[in-house]
Design a protein around this motif. Structure first.
Motif, short mmCIF file in Angstrom:
data_model
loop_
_atom_site.label_atom_id
_atom_site.label_comp_id
_atom_site.label_asym_id
_atom_site.label_seq_id
_atom_site.Cartn_x
_atom_site.Cartn_y
_atom_site.Cartn_z
N GLN A 3 -0.67 -2.52 -5.32
CA GLN A 3 0.59 -1.81 -5.43
C GLN A 3 0.73 -1.21 -6.82
O GLN A 3 0.27 -1.79 -7.81
CB GLN A 3 1.75 -2.77 -5.16
CG GLN A 3 1.91 -3.13 -3.69
CD GLN A 3 2.29 -1.93 -2.83
OE1 GLN A 3 1.46 -1.42 -2.08
NE2 GLN A 3 3.51 -1.47 -2.96
N PRO A 9 4.83 -1.22 0.74
CA PRO A 9 3.60 -0.48 1.08
C PRO A 9 3.93 0.72 1.95
O PRO A 9 4.89 0.71 2.73
CB PRO A 9 2.78 -1.53 1.85
CG PRO A 9 3.31 -2.84 1.41
CD PRO A 9 4.77 -2.62 1.14
N ARG A 11 2.56 1.92 4.58
CA ARG A 11 2.56 1.67 6.02
C ARG A 11 3.93 1.16 6.47
O ARG A 11 4.42 1.53 7.53
CB ARG A 11 1.47 0.66 6.39
CG ARG A 11 0.07 1.22 6.29
CD ARG A 11 -0.98 0.23 6.77
NE ARG A 11 -2.32 0.76 6.58
CZ ARG A 11 -2.94 1.57 7.42
NH1 ARG A 11 -2.31 1.94 8.53
NH2 ARG A 11 -4.15 2.00 7.18
N ASP A 12 4.53 0.30 5.65
CA ASP A 12 5.86 -0.22 5.98
C ASP A 12 6.91 0.88 5.89
O ASP A 12 7.83 0.96 6.73
CB ASP A 12 6.23 -1.37 5.04
CG ASP A 12 5.34 -2.59 5.23
OD1 ASP A 12 4.57 -2.61 6.22
OD2 ASP A 12 5.41 -3.50 4.40
N ASP A 32 -3.46 5.18 0.81
CA ASP A 32 -4.11 4.43 -0.27
C ASP A 32 -3.52 4.83 -1.63
O ASP A 32 -3.79 5.91 -2.15
CB ASP A 32 -5.61 4.69 -0.25
CG ASP A 32 -6.39 3.82 -1.22
OD1 ASP A 32 -5.78 3.26 -2.15
OD2 ASP A 32 -7.61 3.69 -1.04
#
Length: 281
Positions: A3, A9, A11-12, A32
């Motif tokens: 992070q 993140p 994706r979340d 990424d």
């Protein structure tokens, strides 16, 4: 994947806001954050720099730009679905992110400059070349930006950076080579994106360089359009579409006329553009 800040993140973030990439908007999201940080660093330190970003989507590159020290990021996003995610980034970096909800093709980018300014973006694939051409043909030149770091399909990146006699060499290579020092910084594989595109991508870095005054961009564009419009023909033939005496153009560029556009140096196109009738009109 490490992070780079205290935000969730990517994706979340995408799951929370239902951000499915839309093909019609040319969207391919980068998850990424290590990769986005690498893109942010291509042009050097961002300390004290205002960055203009086009198509931030859920904000992966935006976060990297801010984490890498950009003084301010101006992000232009057409997709209203992404605005709540960008608002969360703005809260995490108070006073450093401004989001413009609008069409990137309709922005007057010169009005966004403030001090040292760079353009850094994972451009939507469907408008990337148009945006680059617009930035490269700005007047006056050198332009308002110090540099551009941009993501393209690898094929487009090769056209931007191509040299004479290389297969991808064409109008875009002449324009980019005339007004900038362009290089491919690195490739980005399909697996880095969601959804994965059909082709490899590449990050291109462009540094504006001085050009002679008094040579209109439109003349260079006219000559290259004619010359490359029939790129396999000899330039004596392909240049006839300009509707002007061809021999004068050839003489100005010290050409015999049996050459092909793909083999001509940029200086030859500039010489012919300079010799076009109406230069002082």
């Amino acid at each position: 994947m490490s992070q780079i800040d205290n935000l969730p993140p990517l994706r979340d973030v995408i799951a929370t806001h239902g951000l499915r990439a839309k093909k019609e908007l040319g969207q391919n999201f980068l998850f990424d954050l290590n990769l986005t940080a690498r893109i942010a660093r291509v042009g050097g330190s961002l300390e004290g720099v205002r960055v203009i970003e086009v198509g931030p989507g859920p904000g992966g590159l935006t976060r990297a730009l801010l984490a890498e020290g950009a003084r301010e990021v101006i992000a232009i996003e057409r997709d209203a679905r992404a605005l709540p995610a960008l608002a969360e980034i703005s809260e995490a970096y108070p006073g450093r992110l401004t989001v413009i909800a609008g069409d990137a093709m309709e922005i007057d980018y010169r009005t966004l400059a403030d001090g040292p300014t760079r353009i850094i973006a994972n451009l939507p694939y469907n408008i990337g070349t148009q945006l680059l051409t617009g930035w490269l043909t700005m007047e006056p030149w050198p332009p308002f930006f110090e540099s551009m770091t941009l993501m393209f399909q690898r094929e487009v990146a090769e056209r931007i950076c191509a040299k004479p006699s290389e297969d991808p060499y064409g109008r875009l290579g002449v324009l980019a080579g005339w007004r900038s020092e362009a290089r491919i910084a690195f490739n980005v594989g399909k697996q880095a994106f969601v959804p994965p595109p059909n082709v490899t991508s590449a990050v291109v870095h462009l540094m504006p360089k001085p050009v002679e005054e008094g040579l209109p961009v439109r003349h260079v564009e006219q000559v290259t359009k004619a010359a490359f419009g029939q790129r396999r023909k000899m330039v004596r033939q392909s240049l006839k579409s300009l509707g002007v005496p061809v021999e004068g153009l050839l003489a100005a560029a010290e050409l015999k006329g049996d050459e092909r556009a793909e083999d001509l140096p940029i200086s030859a196109f500039l010489a012919m553009a300079r010799a076009l009738p109406g230069l002082r009109s």
